[in-house]
Motif scaffolding. Structure first.
Motif, PDB file in Angstrom:
ATOM      1  N   ASP A 210      -3.492  10.203   2.226  1.00 61.21           N
ATOM      2  CA  ASP A 210      -4.876   9.851   2.588  1.00 61.21           C
ATOM      3  C   ASP A 210      -5.283   8.541   1.932  1.00 61.21           C
ATOM      4  O   ASP A 210      -5.972   7.716   2.550  1.00 61.21           O
ATOM      5  CB  ASP A 210      -5.845  10.967   2.146  1.00 61.21           C
ATOM      6  CG  ASP A 210      -5.686  12.215   3.014  1.00 61.21           C
ATOM      7  OD1 ASP A 210      -5.092  12.097   4.115  1.00 61.21           O
ATOM      8  OD2 ASP A 210      -6.133  13.298   2.582  1.00 61.21           O
ATOM      9  N   GLY A 211      -4.871   8.362   0.689  1.00 58.98           N
ATOM     10  CA  GLY A 211      -5.184   7.131  -0.031  1.00 58.98           C
ATOM     11  C   GLY A 211      -4.553   5.926   0.643  1.00 58.98           C
ATOM     12  O   GLY A 211      -5.179   4.865   0.764  1.00 58.98           O
TER      13      GLY A 211
ATOM     14  N   LYS B 214       2.324   2.900  -3.064  1.00 59.08           N
ATOM     15  CA  LYS B 214       1.449   3.680  -3.944  1.00 59.08           C
ATOM     16  C   LYS B 214       1.354   5.147  -3.541  1.00 59.08           C
ATOM     17  O   LYS B 214       0.557   5.901  -4.121  1.00 59.08           O
ATOM     18  CB  LYS B 214       0.043   3.061  -3.947  1.00 59.08           C
ATOM     19  CG  LYS B 214      -0.010   1.627  -4.443  1.00 59.08           C
ATOM     20  CD  LYS B 214      -1.435   1.069  -4.381  1.00 59.08           C
ATOM     21  CE  LYS B 214      -1.456  -0.441  -4.638  1.00 59.08           C
ATOM     22  NZ  LYS B 214      -2.758  -1.018  -4.272  1.00 59.08           N
TER      23      LYS B 214
ATOM     24  N   SER C  27       0.838  -1.207   0.000  1.00 58.43           N
ATOM     25  CA  SER C  27       0.000   0.000   0.000  1.00 58.43           C
ATOM     26  C   SER C  27       0.871   1.255   0.000  1.00 58.43           C
ATOM     27  O   SER C  27       0.613   2.212  -0.736  1.00 58.43           O
ATOM     28  CB  SER C  27      -0.907   0.020   1.233  1.00 58.43           C
ATOM     29  OG  SER C  27      -1.754  -1.103   1.237  1.00 58.43           O
TER      30      SER C  27
ATOM     31  N   ILE D 268      -1.515   7.702  -4.889  1.00 59.59           N
ATOM     32  CA  ILE D 268      -2.795   7.898  -4.189  1.00 59.59           C
ATOM     33  C   ILE D 268      -2.670   8.842  -2.989  1.00 59.59           C
ATOM     34  O   ILE D 268      -3.684   9.179  -2.365  1.00 59.59           O
ATOM     35  CB  ILE D 268      -3.406   6.534  -3.744  1.00 59.59           C
ATOM     36  CG1 ILE D 268      -2.468   5.775  -2.785  1.00 59.59           C
ATOM     37  CG2 ILE D 268      -3.714   5.661  -4.968  1.00 59.59           C
ATOM     38  CD1 ILE D 268      -3.061   4.457  -2.256  1.00 59.59           C
TER      39      ILE D 268
ATOM     40  N   GLU E 274      -6.517   2.753   2.297  1.00 52.55           N
ATOM     41  CA  GLU E 274      -6.272   1.373   1.876  1.00 52.55           C
ATOM     42  C   GLU E 274      -5.896   0.489   3.061  1.00 52.55           C
ATOM     43  O   GLU E 274      -6.334  -0.656   3.159  1.00 52.55           O
ATOM     44  CB  GLU E 274      -5.174   1.350   0.796  1.00 52.55           C
ATOM     45  CG  GLU E 274      -5.058  -0.013   0.120  1.00 52.55           C
ATOM     46  CD  GLU E 274      -4.224   0.017  -1.168  1.00 52.55           C
ATOM     47  OE1 GLU E 274      -4.489   0.859  -2.045  1.00 52.55           O
ATOM     48  OE2 GLU E 274      -3.312  -0.820  -1.283  1.00 52.55           O
TER      49      GLU E 274
END
Lengths: 410, 410
Positions: B209-210, B202, B199, B206, B214
């Protein structure tokens, strides 16, 4: 896990890889300087292209690549085991060149002068000197039937050998059309010519008497054999041939030989050799081969193949090529001392970890004069120095005094 | 016969092949000058070595080579379709390097500094920018765990890019050990770390916050997610990391980054990037990647893989490598004007067949200043000259006056 390479293939140690790179770049530079242009094709080709090509015995030596996924499942369930592969590794560079030419013709200058130097694959029975993965170095001219192509190819190939410091070689030249006309004039029939050529190709090994005996065993017409045997009892000159085949038939070959002699000067020989046949079925006219005074077997070979490219394009396109036996040259030069001229002496620069930046900068300066390997001071210095010496290093120095290059004991 | 290449592979036109040769020889020269030595391994490996390697997804992408002769018949009659291949095409250069090292260890200097630049094969689903045959350019140092190796690899790889006139790039550096220690300190458990890393990798795409969203979706402990999210809300510096992991853990990475910055000067950037993970399962410590300001995606990547070679030798041998994305660089430079500096102007020398020798000699003189192609006077001269102009030729001349180079109309 298996440590060794698969059968018939090689790992190359740093010093071997260096020699191979030197050979390849010297050949490539000679070819490029002579106005040829390198092209590149994939090592894999469609299996049907390979299977339908004029490769003779090589067709039995193709490494085939298994289909994948659904296509493999389908092929397996069909029970047809001849249908398991969709691609194969190329067995030479001439088939890919022909496909390439057909694929890219619109984008190419005509005539096109190509360099190919790359790996090819054959599932040979492994034996000394026979590799399953090996390099070929080819030049080809496509789109011209002028004998100036042959002259350019012979001159350029010889130049590459001279650039590698190979001397004492001779270029043998023949023309299949002359040989066939001559055999016909002796009384052999059209459908016997290939078989007669196969026997005649052995002249070097079995002599004129041997050739005569083999032709007799094959049951050919005795008058034809007699006529031919008388002809080859002594070395055959171009003039002898002219008498038999007519002046016009030999003028092209004479032009090639005379021009090549003029360009060769005293650096290498050019000879007409009526017994030169070359194995490949696709040659249609001139054939040539380079032999060395010092080593057995040929070191380069080629010829004109005016019908091969038509298999892809549908129309006949004249073509002629010359291929250096890269692995042969590599084997010969591996045996000589210092095959790479002007190589810098190798030294090691020893440093402590905290001085890495300083060491990298010092090495960059030293590299004007030496090949320098950076090496953190090893725990066992004398053992390390012995190893350097074994690996052909000239010397070493410490970072605190890089002017003091210490020579290693041999 | 099919004219096109097999799916996912390319024919390279002369101008493309020239650029590829220029890239490869420039990279190779930079690496050789820096004290690395080229080695060569076969493109084919034993199928078991490939299948048992740590290649992750790549294991599904192996091109397998069908057995031959009796062995194929036996495999077919056994009905076991998993047993039809005995070799495969390599999917990267790291597995062959590991086998090579194990096979030739006795003959190598330790530590060994290797260059590999060669073709690899993956049965990828063909799509834009994904090739099934492509070139990798790697340097590796085997047999040393010193951070001076990382410094040398980063410096040398950056030098190769600079030699190709690539500018505006940044080297990102991280250490998996630090990342894992940090995640543990936030409260994640050992068996969750890989998933958290996937995660976190990324972050660029993203945002923080993304990543948080996740990790929440994955159902990890909310306190750990909160602690980690606070940490990555702002760019993470090495000092931040030092507070969390202790000074000793980061000193190695700090040494690498500071030394690399000193060597880089203002030519390129070196940054610590905690979010740099790199996909390969075999990396054990430092990881690095080079990104360009001008182009998306990475142009080089590498890291330390201290456990991979042990699979062949049975004992752990430290190793670290850096790989230039050759096809990426080729794609970028193909789009630029004049990527090859100092290329000579191309001209054609036109001659009549009977003057071949004179023409070859004249061309050899002209080549001091021009790239010269020899060409017999074509029947349709103006059409031929248009073609020369299209192919980037500057001009042409006739053999009877080689001082008069005539410029072609654009």
């Amino acid at each position: 896990m298996k440590k060794t390479t698969v059968k018939g293939t090689n790992d190359y140690l740093p010093e071997e890889a260096k020699l191979r790179d030197y050979l390849q770049s010297t050949i490539l530079k000679t070819y490029t300087d002579a106005g040829f242009e390198r092209i590149m094709t994939p090592a894999v080709e469609d299996i049907e292209n390979l299977d339908k090509s004029d490769g003779g015995d090589n067709l039995n030596l193709i490494f085939k690549i298994l289909k994948r996924g659904d296509k493999l499942d389908k092929a397996l369930s069909s029970g047809d085991s001849s249908n398991l592969a969709d691609m194969g590794l190329r067995y030479d560079l001439t088939l890919p060149l022909s496909r390439y030419f057909a694929n890219n013709r619109e984008k190419l200058l005509m005539p096109s002068k190509f360099i190919q130097t790359d790996r090819v694959y054959r599932a040979e029975r492994p034996q000394k000197g026979r590799l399953r993965e090996f390099v070929q170095c080819d030049i080809d001219i496509i789109g011209s039937s002028s004998p100036s192509c042959e002259i350019e190819l012979i001159h350029t190939t010889a130049k590459a050998l001279l650039a590698l410091d190979m001397t004492g070689f001779t270029v043998k030249v023949n023309d299949r059309r002359i040989l066939r006309a001559l055999l016909t004039s002796c009384g052999f029939e059209e459908n016997q010519l290939d078989s007669v050529c196969i026997s005649f190709d052995k002249l070097d090994k079995i002599g004129a008497d041997g050739v005569k005996a083999e032709l007799t065993d094959k049951g050919f017409d005795s008058a034809a054999i007699e006529s031919f045997s008388n002809l080859i009892a002594n070395p055959v000159t171009l003039d002898d041939v002219k008498d038999k085949c007519g002046e016009e038939a030999v003028s092209g070959l004479e032009f090639i030989i005379n021009a090549s002699k003029e360009l060769a000067g005293d650096k290498y020989g050019i000879v007409f050799d009526l017994s030169l046949v070359r194995g490949q079925g696709y040659y249609t006219g001139t054939v040539f081969e380079i032999v060395s005074d010092k080593f057995r077997g040929s070191i380069a070979g080629g010829g004109r193949y005016d019908n091969l490219i038509g298999k892809f394009t549908g129309e006949n396109i004249p073509a002629v090529g010359f291929s250096i036996g890269f692995e042969r040259i590599f084997a010969i030069l591996s045996e000589t001392d210092n095959p790479i001229p002007d190589a810098k002496k190798k030294i090691a620069l020893l440093f402590d970890k905290q001085d890495t930046v300083k060491a990298i900068r010092a090495a960059e300066k030293l590299r004007e004069h030496y090949d320098v390997i950076l090496s953190e001071k090893p725990k066992k210095l004398s053992k390390y120095l012995d190893r350097l010496s074994e690996k052909g290093y000239y010397g070493f120095c410490f970072l605190d005094n890089t002017d003091d290059i210490r020579e290693l004991k041999a």
